[in-house]
Write an enzyme that holds these catalytic residues in place. Sequence first.
Site, PDB file in Angstrom:
ATOM      1  CG  HIS A 101      39.867 -30.021   2.632  1.00  0.00           C
ATOM      2  ND1 HIS A 101      39.505 -29.636   1.352  1.00  0.00           N
ATOM      3  CD2 HIS A 101      40.197 -31.337   2.555  1.00  0.00           C
ATOM      4  CE1 HIS A 101      39.611 -30.691   0.544  1.00  0.00           C
ATOM      5  NE2 HIS A 101      40.045 -31.719   1.231  1.00  0.00           N
ATOM      6  CG  ASP A 157      40.681 -34.493   4.985  1.00  0.00           C
ATOM      7  OD1 ASP A 157      40.618 -33.535   5.779  1.00  0.00           O
ATOM      8  OD2 ASP A 157      39.896 -34.624   4.030  1.00  0.00           O
ATOM      9  CD  GLU A 158      41.110 -35.114  -0.002  1.00  0.00           C
ATOM     10  OE1 GLU A 158      40.890 -36.064  -0.768  1.00  0.00           O
ATOM     11  OE2 GLU A 158      40.392 -34.090   0.024  1.00  0.00           O
ATOM     12  CB  VAL A 159      47.845 -31.662   4.279  1.00  0.00           C
ATOM     13  CG1 VAL A 159      48.634 -30.365   4.435  1.00  0.00           C
ATOM     14  CG2 VAL A 159      46.920 -31.853   5.472  1.00  0.00           C
ATOM     15  CG  ASP A 202      43.834 -38.434   3.891  1.00  0.00           C
ATOM     16  OD1 ASP A 202      42.897 -38.231   4.691  1.00  0.00           O
ATOM     17  OD2 ASP A 202      44.469 -37.503   3.367  1.00  0.00           O
TER      18      ASP A 202
END
Length: 492
Positions: A101, A157-159, A202
């Site tokens: 992000h 997060d959300e890599v 996550d």
Amino acid sequence: MHLVWYFLCVLGFTSKSFRVVHLDLKGAPPRLGYLRQLLPLLAAQGCDALLIEYEDMFPYTGRLANASALNAYTRKDVKRLLSWAHDMGMEVIPLVQTFGHLEYVLKLEEFRHYRELPSFPQEVCPSNEDTMSLIEEMIEQMMSLHPDAKYLHLGCDEVFHIAACSKCTQRHLSKIYARYVIQLAELVRKKYPGVTPIIWDDMMRQWSPQYISSSPLTSLIEPMVWVYAEDVSKLLPHYIWHWYGKTFKKVWIAGAYKGATLPTSVVPDIEVHFKNQISWLNYIDNTPVQIKGFVLTGWSRYDHFAVLCELLPVSIPSLFLGLSLISRKHKHITQTEVFNIWHSSMRCSPSLKFDLHNLKFEPRYLSSCNFPGIEIYNAILQYLTIKSNIEALDISLTEKKGWMTKYNVDHNYTSPWRILEDYRSLNAHQLQQELGHFKNSTELKLSKYFDQFSINEWIEQKIFPLEFKLHNLRKTMENLIRRDVWPRRPLR
Ligand SMILES: [Zn+2]
């Protein structure tokens, strides 16, 4: 005896746990005056901490200057916001993304060589030897404006693209993530003693319990476990929570009050968010894990490139309801009590009685309340009605009625009188006028809450498509009725 008392007071979700409101500022900063008006109300609802996600609204300087949007807050703005939060006794947790992000940085030409994949500007490459100095500089600038911070949220997060470049492919996937985040957390711990790094959980959720418990990360960071679904256990199996509890001394949890149901949503689904928060409370009931804080996240966009979702003023009812629920000081509270606290926080008429069901299907129940943002809440409800009427007009003319369908348009073959009659009876002209008035009045109302850039963006995303639809219908109609001589069938 003392030991029992100690555990009762410290473990689980207690009155000592933070009640955190997430302010996601990315690309659409609320006016400072609005935030100033809001903070005492949040504090009165039990909020004692803010998680501030500046993204491109942070006033970066030096080589990072272009990472700030042109309408970013100034340093003075940030200091004022922090001083108001301080006056309210709120802890402020700044959030700076450090792995994934990072679109707002990596989209720029000067930073593209830090990307994990050349075409996707989301993640930095952790194997790039220059990455850490870039991130360190971002952290330094963030911390210089938050010298009193006790926590720093590093995102992580959300890599989505990890171990994807040629340098990274050689390394084990979970190790690559853990090693990079350990490096980051050690940097923060060393440079800012007393500051605790936090990361979203996550990416760790897919690790094996053995790997989680053996990783040095567990003593360096505090995880913020996020689930926004109505049933927390579906996305967070109990065995994972068990391992988190065994491994981390303290855990934060995060539900949502907006920005988590649909990227184009304009009004939060209060029922979904409320159920999510209740589900969280049930999930952690009697947990032996120390809950450091319960965060109500409110996303402004799904990521840097996404359009705006629910605006903050429209989301106040959802936020206040969430705070009414999680700010209880005793363990058991009935839903009626929560709703009573909520009604009074939004200054609704005492005669108004509603529950989750009628809120979901009749959001107008709140129209006569007096919370900060009510005029935008009502404007959005009006927008939904206008949008639905325009869509109904479009479907009626082009699909239901038989004179302006694709076939009629393709063959330029229709009854002019019928089309004119449909256009008139379906109030197409009035809808166009109504949309024009709505645009002007809403722009004015929004100016109390957002800067002109954000207002222009919202209008372009929400109003322009409706104007475009009406314009096209009118053009099509005008072209069709121009004809006054028609060929014999069959048509070609
Ligand atoms: Zn890489």
